[in-house]
Design a protein around this motif. Structure first.
Motif, PDB file in Angstrom:
ATOM      1  N   ASP A 118      68.074  22.044  13.661  1.00 47.88           N
ATOM      2  CA  ASP A 118      68.931  22.458  14.886  1.00 47.88           C
ATOM      3  C   ASP A 118      68.696  23.884  15.227  1.00 47.88           C
ATOM      4  O   ASP A 118      68.654  24.292  16.476  1.00 47.88           O
ATOM      5  CB  ASP A 118      70.571  22.272  14.442  1.00 47.88           C
ATOM      6  N   GLY A 119      68.607  24.851  14.361  1.00 46.43           N
ATOM      7  CA  GLY A 119      68.377  26.183  14.599  1.00 46.43           C
ATOM      8  C   GLY A 119      67.200  26.444  15.513  1.00 46.43           C
ATOM      9  O   GLY A 119      66.689  27.120  16.430  1.00 46.43           O
ATOM     10  N   PHE A 120      65.907  25.690  14.915  1.00 51.73           N
ATOM     11  CA  PHE A 120      64.501  25.783  15.614  1.00 51.73           C
ATOM     12  C   PHE A 120      64.833  25.200  17.009  1.00 51.73           C
ATOM     13  O   PHE A 120      64.328  25.743  17.835  1.00 51.73           O
ATOM     14  CB  PHE A 120      63.551  24.752  14.918  1.00 51.73           C
ATOM     15  N   SER A 122      67.564  25.017  18.980  1.00 49.49           N
ATOM     16  CA  SER A 122      68.293  25.792  19.994  1.00 49.49           C
ATOM     17  C   SER A 122      67.586  27.364  20.146  1.00 49.49           C
ATOM     18  O   SER A 122      67.750  27.686  21.438  1.00 49.49           O
ATOM     19  CB  SER A 122      69.626  26.167  19.443  1.00 49.49           C
ATOM     20  N   LYS A 123      66.714  27.775  19.452  1.00 48.24           N
ATOM     21  CA  LYS A 123      65.968  28.967  19.648  1.00 48.24           C
ATOM     22  C   LYS A 123      64.937  28.737  20.281  1.00 48.24           C
ATOM     23  O   LYS A 123      64.632  29.588  21.375  1.00 48.24           O
ATOM     24  CB  LYS A 123      65.470  29.651  18.155  1.00 48.24           C
ATOM     25  N   ASN A 124      64.039  27.511  20.452  1.00 50.10           N
ATOM     26  CA  ASN A 124      62.971  27.332  20.837  1.00 50.10           C
ATOM     27  C   ASN A 124      63.206  26.604  22.253  1.00 50.10           C
ATOM     28  O   ASN A 124      62.129  26.641  23.391  1.00 50.10           O
ATOM     29  CB  ASN A 124      61.707  26.724  20.331  1.00 50.10           C
ATOM     30  N   TYR A 125      64.239  25.855  22.542  1.00 46.56           N
ATOM     31  CA  TYR A 125      64.486  25.052  23.647  1.00 46.56           C
ATOM     32  C   TYR A 125      65.778  25.268  24.206  1.00 46.56           C
ATOM     33  O   TYR A 125      66.433  24.290  24.167  1.00 46.56           O
ATOM     34  CB  TYR A 125      64.131  23.475  23.319  1.00 46.56           C
ATOM     35  N   PRO A 126      66.181  26.653  24.415  1.00 51.01           N
ATOM     36  CA  PRO A 126      67.765  26.520  24.847  1.00 51.01           C
ATOM     37  C   PRO A 126      67.972  25.738  26.240  1.00 51.01           C
ATOM     38  O   PRO A 126      67.245  25.651  27.011  1.00 51.01           O
ATOM     39  CB  PRO A 126      67.917  27.961  25.128  1.00 51.01           C
ATOM     40  N   GLU A 129      68.513  21.361  24.228  1.00 54.85           N
ATOM     41  CA  GLU A 129      68.653  20.805  22.687  1.00 54.85           C
ATOM     42  C   GLU A 129      68.950  19.400  22.457  1.00 54.85           C
ATOM     43  O   GLU A 129      67.999  18.781  21.538  1.00 54.85           O
ATOM     44  CB  GLU A 129      69.769  21.544  22.123  1.00 54.85           C
TER      45      GLU A 129
END
Length: 183
Positions: A118-120, A122-126, A129
């Motif tokens: 989930d973090g990956f 949200s960080k890379n594909y704002p 998601e």
């Protein structure tokens, strides 16, 4: 060394970190960081637990490798290399310590839905998601990511007496990724 007088029966090596990138994107510091956790961490835990595991007929060591330990995964050079080492450490420990009653196996998860995923995303594909979660889920032939409970269930089985005839094995738990992709 193990300071406690209690015997260790089971060691599960579950710590691991990831890195995204091909060899050109991997700096030596990245390689060192992955080596220290994914390889040296497994080594240190096994080395510390062995004296206790050898007492009174053995025990179980279970390592977490990855599908990346047996098949090429795009942009995962350093991660794949370290998980390949975990796989071969598993084979070596199984062979070297079978006479001590120690069984050693590993599991090779595919993509598992965790807070890291989930973090990956949200960080890379704002803003994308949901779309990316669905896309990553579809990379597993079964059509979804694995769950942490499914991983835990396999770990529990392989560490149980019911798996007493299993050693030196690598179990893919990947929704068909290794065997069904490309077929």
């Amino acid at each position: 060394s193990i300071a406690s007088k209690e015997k260790i029966n089971i060691l599960v090596n579950n710590a691991g970190i990831a890195h995204v990138g091909n060899i050109e994107a991997v700096e030596e510091s990245d390689l060192d960081r992955l080596y220290n956790v994914n390889i040296k961490g497994v080594y240190n835990c096994i080395k510390a637990a062995l004296p206790s595991l050898k007492v009174d007929g053995g025990g179980v060591i279970l390592n977490l490798a990855s599908i990346a330990s047996t098949v090429g995964i795009y942009d995962r050079f350093a991660y794949s290399m370290t998980k390949g080492a975990v796989l071969t450490m598993t084979y070596s420990i199984a062979k070297d310590y079978i006479k001590d009653g120690i069984r050693c196996n590993c599991i090779a998860p595919g993509r598992v839905h965790t807070p890291f995923v989930d973090g990956f995303i949200s960080k890379n594909y704002p803003g994308k998601e949901e779309e990316m979660f669905e896309k990553l889920s579809k990379t597993q032939p079964i059509g979804r990511m694995g769950t942490t409970q499914e991983m835990a269930d396999l770990v529990l089985f392989l560490c149980s007496d019911e798996a007493g005839f299993i050693t030196g094995s690598n179990y893919a738990i990947d929704g068909g990724f290794v065997t069904l992709n490309g077929k």
